[in-house]
Design an enzyme around this catalytic site. Sequence first.
Site, mmCIF file in Angstrom:
data_model
loop_
_atom_site.group_PDB
_atom_site.id
_atom_site.type_symbol
_atom_site.label_atom_id
_atom_site.label_comp_id
_atom_site.label_asym_id
_atom_site.label_seq_id
_atom_site.Cartn_x
_atom_site.Cartn_y
_atom_site.Cartn_z
ATOM 1 N N PRO A 78 0.792 -1.220 0.000
ATOM 2 C CG PRO A 78 -0.177 -1.133 2.121
ATOM 3 C CD PRO A 78 0.549 -2.042 1.190
ATOM 4 C CG ASN A 79 -0.296 4.347 1.219
ATOM 5 O OD1 ASN A 79 -1.278 4.809 0.649
ATOM 6 N ND2 ASN A 79 -0.347 3.893 2.458
ATOM 7 N NE ARG B 203 3.249 7.234 1.612
ATOM 8 C CZ ARG B 203 3.800 6.193 2.219
ATOM 9 N NH1 ARG B 203 4.430 5.266 1.525
ATOM 10 N NH2 ARG B 203 3.721 6.065 3.515
ATOM 11 C CE1 TYR C 224 8.488 5.380 2.715
ATOM 12 C CE2 TYR C 224 7.075 7.279 3.081
ATOM 13 C CZ TYR C 224 7.525 6.028 3.450
ATOM 14 O OH TYR C 224 7.006 5.425 4.563
ATOM 15 C CG ASN D 76 8.305 -1.655 0.522
ATOM 16 O OD1 ASN D 76 7.628 -1.708 1.539
ATOM 17 N ND2 ASN D 76 8.984 -0.571 0.188
ATOM 18 C CB ALA E 257 1.266 0.225 6.546
ATOM 19 C CD GLU F 226 9.994 -6.977 5.554
ATOM 20 O OE1 GLU F 226 9.217 -7.928 5.713
ATOM 21 O OE2 GLU F 226 10.347 -6.217 6.474
ATOM 22 C CG HIS G 138 10.902 -1.788 4.880
ATOM 23 N ND1 HIS G 138 9.538 -1.698 4.707
ATOM 24 C CD2 HIS G 138 11.139 -2.999 5.439
ATOM 25 C CE1 HIS G 138 8.980 -2.812 5.164
ATOM 26 N NE2 HIS G 138 9.931 -3.616 5.600
ATOM 27 N NE ARG H 13 9.609 6.728 8.641
ATOM 28 C CZ ARG H 13 8.659 6.475 7.751
ATOM 29 N NH1 ARG H 13 8.817 5.516 6.860
ATOM 30 N NH2 ARG H 13 7.540 7.163 7.752
#
Length: 147
Positions: free
Chosen positions: A10-11, A18, A23, A75, A78, A100, A102, A109
């Site tokens: 998502p996103n 965003r 990012y 990835n 969330a 994985e 990110h 964070r």
Amino acid sequence: MKKILVINGPNLNFLGIREKSIYGCEDYDHLVKMIEDYGREKGFEAECFQSNHEGAIIDRIQQAYFDKVDGLVINPGAYTHYSYAIRDALASVTDFPKIEVHISDVNAREEFRHISVTEPACDGQIVGQGLKGYLTAIDRILEDKKR
């Protein structure tokens, strides 16, 4: 020719829109082109898939088994922090390496981002390298498949 599947959650379709300070300014199309160009350079077929829907991501992970991919970069966005369903889907496919990724350093964070329920079902995790982290993950997969 080896086939590597890259799944984005998502996103990630909103890259370049965003939170640019986290990012970056490059958009999702740039990421896909970067991965596809890397595939041509390194001699593998790259397929990129993005969904904002948990079930679609699970379906694509399961389909990867039948497609006999040589590796998976994911990835989960969330979903990383709470999707045991995606974790179980990743754990169920053991015929190929899974990394994985990110874009940001999730460990630097917010506290909730420090925990990945999906990473234990993968063969490694790359964080904080920006979009280049995808290429690092692909390199790990290509090295793993040579063994």
